[in-house]
Design a protein around this motif. Structure first.
Motif, PDB file in Angstrom:
ATOM      1  N   PRO A 193      48.083 -44.193  -3.905  1.00 37.93           N
ATOM      2  CA  PRO A 193      48.867 -44.542  -2.934  1.00 37.93           C
ATOM      3  C   PRO A 193      50.135 -45.029  -3.483  1.00 37.93           C
ATOM      4  N   ARG A 194      50.400 -45.279  -4.594  1.00 37.84           N
ATOM      5  CA  ARG A 194      51.473 -45.839  -5.267  1.00 37.84           C
ATOM      6  C   ARG A 194      52.495 -44.713  -5.612  1.00 37.84           C
ATOM      7  N   HIS A 195      51.777 -43.390  -5.570  1.00 37.26           N
ATOM      8  CA  HIS A 195      52.819 -42.243  -6.105  1.00 37.26           C
ATOM      9  C   HIS A 195      53.369 -41.684  -4.811  1.00 37.26           C
ATOM     10  N   THR A 196      54.541 -41.195  -4.921  1.00 39.13           N
ATOM     11  CA  THR A 196      55.130 -40.338  -3.952  1.00 39.13           C
ATOM     12  C   THR A 196      54.523 -38.852  -3.810  1.00 39.13           C
ATOM     13  N   VAL A 197      54.700 -38.247  -2.685  1.00 39.46           N
ATOM     14  CA  VAL A 197      54.239 -36.651  -2.587  1.00 39.46           C
ATOM     15  C   VAL A 197      54.966 -35.983  -3.873  1.00 39.46           C
ATOM     16  N   TYR A 198      55.807 -35.986  -4.206  1.00 35.19           N
ATOM     17  CA  TYR A 198      56.488 -35.215  -5.242  1.00 35.19           C
ATOM     18  C   TYR A 198      55.422 -35.658  -6.231  1.00 35.19           C
ATOM     19  N   ALA A 237      61.447 -27.020  -8.272  1.00 35.20           N
ATOM     20  CA  ALA A 237      61.636 -25.960  -7.533  1.00 35.20           C
ATOM     21  C   ALA A 237      59.918 -25.486  -7.356  1.00 35.20           C
ATOM     22  N   ALA A 238      59.175 -25.864  -8.483  1.00 35.26           N
ATOM     23  CA  ALA A 238      57.616 -25.485  -8.437  1.00 35.26           C
ATOM     24  C   ALA A 238      56.988 -26.572  -7.547  1.00 35.26           C
ATOM     25  N   PRO A 279      60.509 -28.547   5.951  1.00 29.33           N
ATOM     26  CA  PRO A 279      61.010 -28.214   4.680  1.00 29.33           C
ATOM     27  C   PRO A 279      60.296 -29.265   3.791  1.00 29.33           C
ATOM     28  N   PRO A 280      59.893 -28.620   2.493  1.00 36.74           N
ATOM     29  CA  PRO A 280      59.335 -29.469   1.497  1.00 36.74           C
ATOM     30  C   PRO A 280      59.993 -30.816   0.998  1.00 36.74           C
ATOM     31  N   GLU A 281      61.310 -30.658   0.992  1.00 34.88           N
ATOM     32  CA  GLU A 281      62.103 -31.709   0.503  1.00 34.88           C
ATOM     33  C   GLU A 281      61.905 -33.077   1.207  1.00 34.88           C
ATOM     34  N   ARG A 282      61.654 -32.788   2.676  1.00 32.77           N
ATOM     35  CA  ARG A 282      61.453 -33.934   3.447  1.00 32.77           C
ATOM     36  C   ARG A 282      60.177 -34.751   3.210  1.00 32.77           C
TER      37      ARG A 282
END
Length: 328
Positions: free
Chosen positions: A104-109, A127-128, A140-143
């Motif tokens: 829960p403390r990690h972002t999706v990235y 990019a990967a 879009p993935p960046e969102r």
């Protein structure tokens, strides 16, 4: 399907856990043959406690078998740290509960990039990660990069877990109840995603589930497991429209679309430390209980049906079924 044609092949695979205080070992996986071809989805189905998850974990190298062998792309699975690390880049696990799979403390990235960092990825990490998220249907993935798990829906969290597996470009994924924790409206989307990944990437999958309806919707082949052993296997259309093993028939009878009366199995599955002699299913078999198979009853109680081969042909390990293909 021979071992040379399979992406993954298990032969006479066994996993036994030591008993407590002198009790017999629990034979969680008890002589399993299973093949998964390139670009193929195989569903492994059965009741809770039948050994499905232990089998899946042994195929992943997370549990070391006590007997038998696993081969991947023609080579035996090695259990040294370096060899296992390389293997787990090619074979990825997708767990059933995305909330428990994500920190829960990690972002999706960071969640998706974790595998790249563990394996020392030298390419363009951003990019990967973006490509994996897009393939998993998060566009879009960046969102999604800076969002946290609690900000996502259940379906989106499962897509993040799948993206975390895809980022390493595996050849096979093992999905343990991949939609069990999701709403019915979202399950179809995740199953459609897995099918699309199979078609677009040639990705193979072993889908572990108790739900034969799910197997019907996604699998090319199905393997039905009971008390540590595969008791029926074959193309999904064959097994689910004309099941030959009484256990498979009972599992199918509870589906709403079966159209018949549900078969209520007597009692719970036996203790894997005390597997009955003969056919391991005979103590719960509805055919024997009805007296319909009196002529083979003694054989069911004393003779263990042959272990099924792991290939594509339909077979059932049952004295009541037609002669089945057995292991070489």
């Amino acid at each position: 399907m021979s071992e040379t044609e399979s992406l993954l092949a298990a032969r006479d695979l066994r996993v036994a856990f030591p008993g407590r205080r002198g009790a017999p070992p629990a034979r969680a996986v008890d002589g399993v043959d299973l093949d998964i071809g390139a670009g193929e989805i195989v569903a492994l189905v059965g009741e809770s406690g039948c050994g499905k998850t232990t089998l899946a974990r042994s195929l992943l190298g997370l549990v070391r078998p006590t007997g038998g062998a696993v081969r991947f792309a023609g080579s035996p699975l090695a259990y040294s740290g370096k060899a296992l690390k390389a293997y787990r880049r090619r074979v990825q696990l997708v767990l059933q509960d995305p909330s428990g799979s994500l920190n829960p403390r990690h972002t999706v990235y960071d969640a998706v990039a974790e595998g790249l960092r563990i394996h020392g990825y030298a390419g363009d990490e951003r990019a990967a990660v973006a490509e994996a998220l897009a393939r998993a249907g998060l566009r879009p993935p960046e969102r999604f990069f800076l969002r946290y798990p609690h900000e996502l829906s259940g379906g989106q969290r499962q897509r993040v877990v799948i993206a975390g597996a895809l980022v390493l470009e595996p050849e096979l994924i093992v999905a343990d109840e991949p939609v069990a924790s999701l709403d019915a409206s979202v399950r179809g989307e995740i199953l459609a995603l897995l099918l699309r990944l199979r078609d677009e990437l040639g990705l193979s999958a072993l889908v572990v589930t108790h739900d034969l309806g799910l197997a019907w919707n996604i699998a090319d082949r199905v393997a039905v497991m009971y008390l540590g052993r595969i008791v029926e296997t074959g193309p999904v259309e064959t097994v689910l429209t004309a099941p030959r093993h009484p256990y498979t028939q009972a599992l199918l009878s509870v589906l709403p679309e079966s159209g018949g009366d549900p078969v209520v199995l007597s009692g719970e599955p036996p203790d894997p430390a005390r597997i009955p002699s003969g056919c391991r299913f005979h103590v719960r078999c509805q055919a024997l209980a009805s007296g319909a198979a009196a002529e083979v009853a003694d054989r069911c109680r004393t003779a263990d049906p042959a272990v099924l081969g792991g290939g594509p042909g339909a077979a059932a390990a049952c004295h009541l079924a037609r002669p089945a293909a057995v292991r070489d």
